[in-house]
Design a protein around this motif. Structure first.
Motif, short mmCIF file in Angstrom:
data_model
loop_
_atom_site.label_atom_id
_atom_site.label_comp_id
_atom_site.label_asym_id
_atom_site.label_seq_id
_atom_site.Cartn_x
_atom_site.Cartn_y
_atom_site.Cartn_z
N UNK A 127 -5.41 47.33 36.79
CA UNK A 127 -4.59 48.11 35.76
C UNK A 127 -4.59 48.84 34.76
N UNK A 128 -4.93 49.98 34.81
CA UNK A 128 -4.72 50.40 33.12
C UNK A 128 -3.93 50.21 31.58
N UNK A 129 -4.98 49.80 30.81
CA UNK A 129 -3.62 49.02 30.21
C UNK A 129 -3.49 49.45 28.69
N UNK A 130 -3.03 48.55 27.47
CA UNK A 130 -3.03 48.75 26.32
C UNK A 130 -2.54 47.95 25.97
N UNK A 131 -3.33 47.31 24.78
CA UNK A 131 -3.08 45.90 23.67
C UNK A 131 -4.33 45.11 24.95
N UNK A 132 -4.54 45.28 25.18
CA UNK A 132 -5.72 44.61 26.30
C UNK A 132 -6.91 44.16 25.14
N UNK A 133 -8.01 43.18 24.75
CA UNK A 133 -8.63 42.65 23.97
C UNK A 133 -10.36 42.43 25.09
N UNK A 134 -10.90 42.05 24.06
CA UNK A 134 -12.49 41.77 24.98
C UNK A 134 -13.68 41.82 23.79
N UNK A 135 -14.74 41.85 24.42
CA UNK A 135 -15.69 41.54 23.57
C UNK A 135 -16.53 41.66 24.41
N UNK A 136 -18.29 41.66 23.87
CA UNK A 136 -19.67 41.64 25.31
C UNK A 136 -19.80 40.79 24.12
N UNK A 137 -21.27 40.23 24.95
CA UNK A 137 -22.49 39.21 24.71
C UNK A 137 -23.78 39.43 25.81
N UNK A 138 -24.39 40.30 24.53
CA UNK A 138 -25.27 41.01 25.65
C UNK A 138 -25.28 42.23 26.27
#
Length: 354
Positions: free
Chosen positions: A189-200
């Motif tokens: 779902x297109x969103x704003x104010x979401x969160x995340x991060x990357x590993x490798x």
């Protein structure tokens, strides 16, 4: 009162640790800011942490900020930096570090009549020279997006808000060529104010806020979305991403929590946020005050599942990322349990530096 006493006690303990050289402490910002973009990098074995823009204590359209502050390892306070070279303050920008520069993306401005505008500007900031350089604008200006760095070169901008609605675009900035390209669209779902991060080459996106319909008067209705997605970037082509939907995070959905990838732990860490979709002043679009969360979660690539981590003693929300210091994740600023703008640094290890 109990929260204040706990914070003062823990702050004293952290000062003692700092004096003994055991752990670096992030003190409060000189001026409280929420919704501020934060990033950190190490140059010549010295840590630099920078906070850009955000919302000041008044929480009105007049209180949007273009201020910047920098903390340098070994110091006890933040230093005021030159303002971002724009005419108006902005909210919901994002910052990421690559090599010896910090890259600042977008955000939105707020006018007296309440109208909001997603800004296209991109800057690099030199922490040593304390100067900004204007770079190529975002093809689609977005704010409240998730950003992360891949291969110490590419900065990905996933979904986010563009002027009148959310977008599914994944825009990628190449720091070596000052150019943009599109990667595989975000399938959630297109969103704003979401969160995340990357590993490798794998990243996690969690939750956020979406337009879920219209009320009886034809006005848009906003609400939190409880969705998690894992994206895998093709190691031969950074424009190709394959996605897998994940189990939901516990709870109703999370808005403006902090997220970051931790390669050493093989996890993406999430802190704080709220289950309420709110305007920038902390009051929900439904008129109810948002309540900050003390919860911490992690997506474990090893276990292929969510982990519930120890809560922090002080809830917080309205974050635009977090920084790692001595292996310890910190949020800087935000809104507290009473929706007051704070400049506090809050640690995952249940400590507050004052």
């Amino acid at each position: 009162m109990k929260i204040k006493l706990l914070g003062a006690l823990i702050g004293t303990l952290m000062v003692s640790k700092l004096a003994s050289g055991m752990e670096t402490c992030l003190p409060p910002l000189p001026e409280p800011h929420a919704n501020n973009a934060v990033a950190s990098l190490t140059i010549n074995d010295k840590l630099y942490v920078v906070s850009f823009a955000g919302l000041r204590e008044g929480k009105t359209w007049r209180d949007t900020s273009k201020s910047a502050y920098m903390f340098i390892e070994g110091n006890r306070t933040w230093k005021k930096m030159p303002d971002i070279p724009v005419q108006e303050g902005r909210l919901a920008a994002s910052a990421e570090a690559v090599a010896d520069k910090i890259y600042l993306f977008g955000g939105y401005t707020v006018a007296e009549d309440g109208s909001e505008f997603s800004t296209p500007e991109v800057f690099s900031f030199d922490p040593v020279g304390q100067t900004y350089t204007r770079l190529s604008d975002m093809p689609t200006p977005v704010d409240d997006m998730v950003t992360f760095v891949y291969q110490n070169r590419y900065i990905y901008l996933v979904s986010g808000w563009h002027d009148t609605g959310n977008v599914s675009q994944v825009q990628v900035y190449d720091t070596k060529t000052d150019s943009w390209f599109r990667a595989t669209d975000y399938p959630g779902t297109p969103v704003f104010g979401h969160a995340g991060g990357i590993v490798r080459n794998q990243f996690i996106i969690a939750d956020g806020v979406a337009v879920v319909g219209k009320d009886d008067n034809g006005r848009r209705v906003f609400d939190t979305v409880n969705e998690g997605w894992l994206g895998t970037i093709d190691q031969n082509d950074p424009a190709i991403i394959t996605y897998r939907k994940l189990p939901q995070l516990p709870g109703r959905g999370h808005y403006r929590m902090a997220g970051a990838g931790d390669t050493a732990r093989n996890q993406v860490i999430f802190m704080g946020g709220t289950p309420t979709a709110y305007n920038y002043n902390g009051i929900g679009y439904n008129g109810k005050p948002a309540e900050a969360s003390e919860h911490m979660y992690a997506w474990s690539f090893e276990r292929n599942n969510w982990l519930l981590l120890n809560d922090r003693p002080i809830p917080s929300m309205d974050h635009r990322g977090m920084v790692q210091v001595d292996g310890n994740w910190w949020t800087i600023g935000g809104l507290d349990r009473n929706r007051a703008v704070t400049g506090a640094g809050l640690s995952e290890k249940l400590v507050v530096c004052q």
